[in-house]
Design an enzyme around this catalytic site. Structure first.
Site, PDB file in Angstrom:
ATOM      1  CE  LYS A 176    -115.801 -18.888  49.105  1.00 55.45           C
ATOM      2  NZ  LYS A 176    -115.851 -17.567  48.369  1.00 55.45           N
ATOM      3  CD  GLU A 179    -116.970 -14.569  46.601  1.00 54.56           C
ATOM      4  OE1 GLU A 179    -117.991 -14.106  47.137  1.00 54.56           O
ATOM      5  OE2 GLU A 179    -115.908 -14.814  47.222  1.00 54.56           O
ATOM      6  N   GLY A 229    -108.896 -14.525  56.371  1.00 52.38           N
ATOM      7  CA  GLY A 229    -109.724 -13.420  55.903  1.00 52.38           C
ATOM      8  C   GLY A 229    -110.039 -12.448  57.015  1.00 52.38           C
ATOM      9  CB  THR A 233    -115.605 -13.362  57.141  1.00 49.61           C
ATOM     10  OG1 THR A 233    -116.082 -12.266  56.368  1.00 49.61           O
ATOM     11  CG2 THR A 233    -116.008 -14.663  56.455  1.00 49.61           C
ATOM     12  N   GLY A 234    -114.499 -14.334  59.951  1.00 50.15           N
ATOM     13  CA  GLY A 234    -113.965 -15.388  60.818  1.00 50.15           C
ATOM     14  C   GLY A 234    -114.849 -15.631  62.028  1.00 50.15           C
ATOM     15  CD  GLU A 251    -103.374 -14.976  58.216  1.00 49.68           C
ATOM     16  OE1 GLU A 251    -103.662 -13.796  58.539  1.00 49.68           O
ATOM     17  OE2 GLU A 251    -103.048 -15.312  57.077  1.00 49.68           O
ATOM     18  CB  CYS A 285    -103.044 -10.734  57.058  1.00 48.49           C
ATOM     19  SG  CYS A 285    -104.535 -11.239  56.188  1.00 48.49           S
ATOM     20  CD  GLU A 382    -106.288  -6.186  58.228  1.00 53.97           C
ATOM     21  OE1 GLU A 382    -105.261  -6.835  57.995  1.00 53.97           O
ATOM     22  OE2 GLU A 382    -107.403  -6.714  58.457  1.00 53.97           O
TER      23      GLU A 382
END
Length: 481
Positions: A176, A179, A229, A233-234, A251, A285, A382
């Site tokens: 995936k 976007e 990401g 979301t993780g 990660e 990251c 972050e």
């Protein structure tokens, strides 16, 4: 200079496929639309997963001799190198990064396939002695179908980082793409499509994460999830994976610190600061986002870092500047908001702090904060932008406590000429990778991954390959013994 196609497609079961809806991709250097791409939906995800499932169930990648996988991966690497210039031009414009760095990303992608090609025919089990009357051994089976969700900051390289070992181990894969920056991966897949892989072995979807990504990670056909990401979301993906106990490689974010002792080589340090926080506009990251400096040299180092930031050349990626735009208007607003919050909390702004208003596009000034305390948000959260927090310390113990004082643990660094100190700190730093006297020391051969909220599992290096296989034990009672 290469013309950029106005419309791009998804790749499903060996075919390029359009959709009824499209997503618009923008050029971060101008803010203008660059191209459109077919917007995958749940039906497209179903077709891609069905194709991958057929490929995995028929053992299309493992019933051949392992040497065939070596040949496929080397051919992919060759084809990637052939499109690297064109791909770099596309990636530079859709992502904002410099043309030089965009080309390096395609070169790195080729190296991943070359590296794991060298391992594809060496995935060997072991024989286990159980005494007379038994034979016992292990074999490595591929996971099956690997769903891989790729971020926008290094889309081509990170896609290759997980796709290459997955194929080397014999898995079918559904990727995936992000976007915001999906076109470079399309160029990557154009190269992969020429290598002669079985149908369904690789599939590429570009669609909203909340729809397509969520559909993938919850699907019964998925045997493994690989995600790079944000933490939030993780965590959402892991909750979905937990329902079926699906193994995952995560990660996630980082708030990485470099410990700078008084004896640090200044040139090495400044070179590392330049690449560590200003490379790719700080959208890394493992960026060097916290600079912990021993108080005896604090003012000297903080002044030098601010001067470095003020001397950077800012511009669009096609001009190969020192600092490129961030990926989107939303990202720029987020970075600016965090800088304002830092000032409100008492951090002293040494330079930068806001957008480059005189420029079109989404450019953030290179920013350095001084007199930051470990409790401030700019030292704990972050930013994902070209923003550096400089923090003083007195003793080694204090530096280690500050460095380890966040919930993240991706990478860390030590700058000193004292090898004993470097080794002590390396052992005690809470991080998956520690750099000494050079930020980003290492390469595709060195394992990479985090602890804490930075995730788990390892990418890169030989160790990564074993994230894409399952160990099976076979025990045999030998008749007549």
């Amino acid at each position: 200079m290469f013309p950029i196609k106005p419309h791009w497609l998804n790749y499903i079961d060996g075919e390029w496929c359009d959709s009824a809806r499209s997503l618009t991709v923008h050029d971060p250097a101008t803010g203008e639309p660059l191209a459109t791409i077919a917007e995958a939906g749940s039906d497209d995800a179903e077709r891609a997963l069905a194709a991958a499932r057929r490929c995995a169930d028929r053992a299309e990648l493992t019933r051949v001799r392992p040497a065939q996988r070596v040949t496929w991966l080397l051919r992919i690497a060759e084809e990637i190198r052939a499109v690297a210039d064109e791909g770099a031009w596309v990636l530079c414009h859709e992502n904002g990064k410099s043309l030089r760095d965009a080309r390096d990303e395609f070169t790195e992608a080729a190296r991943y396939f070359e590296y794991y090609a060298g391992m594809a025919d060496k995935i060997e089990g072991t024989s286990i002695p159980l005494g007379n009357g038994y034979m016992d051994f292990t074999v490595y089976d591929p996971m099956g179908v690997s769903a891989q969700i790729v971020p926008w900051n290094f889309p081509v390289s990170i896609c290759a980082r997980s796709l290459a070992p997955a194929l080397a181990a014999g898995n079918a894969v559904v990727v995936k793409s992000p976007e915001l920056s999906p076109l470079g991966i399309c160029v990557l897949f154009q190269a992969i499509a020429k290598a002669g892989l079985p149908k369904g072995a690789v599939n590429l979807l570009c669609g909203p994460g909340r729809q397509v990504g969520a559909h993938l990670v919850a699907h019964r056909h998925v045997d493994q999830i690989v995600f790079t990401g944000s933490v939030a979301t993780g965590q959402s993906i892991l909750r979905s994976a937990a329902a079926r106990a699906i193994p995952s490689v995560m990660e996630l974010g980082g708030k990485s610190a470099a410990l700078v002792f008084a004896d640090a080589d200044r040139r090495q340090l400044l070179d590392s600061v330049k690449s560590g926080i200003f490379f790719n506009a700080g959208q890394v990251c493992s960026a060097l986002s916290r600079l912990l400096v021993q108080r005896a040299v604090y003012d000297e180092v903080a002044d030098a870092v601010a001067a470095l930031a003020e001397g950077l050349r800012i511009g669009p990626g096609r001009d190969d500047p020192d600092l490129t735009p961030v990926i989107s208007a939303g990202q720029l607003e987020q970075v600016e908001a965090m800088c304002r919050q830092a000032v409100d909390e008492g951090a002293r702004l040494a330079t930068g702090g806001g957008a480059c208003r005189e420029r079109a596009g989404w450019f953030m000034q290179p920013t350095v904060f001084r007199d930051v305390t470990p409790a401030m948000s700019i030292a704990r959260e972050e930013v994902f932008g070209p923003v550096l927090a400089v923090i003083p310390f007195d003793t080694e113990e204090e530096a280690l406590a500050i460095a380890n004082g966040t919930e993240f643990g991706l990478v860390a660094g030590v700058f000193t000429q004292d090898i004993s100190r470097a080794m002590r700190c390396a052992r005690r730093l809470k991080a998956g990778q520690v750099f000494v006297n050079e930020w980003y020391a290492g390469g595709i051969e060195t394992p990479f991954g985090g602890v804490g909220l930075s995730g788990f599992g390892r990418e890169k290096g030989q160790e990564a390959l074993y994230s894409y296989v399952r160990t099976k034990n076979v025990g045999i009672r030998v008749a007549g013994e």
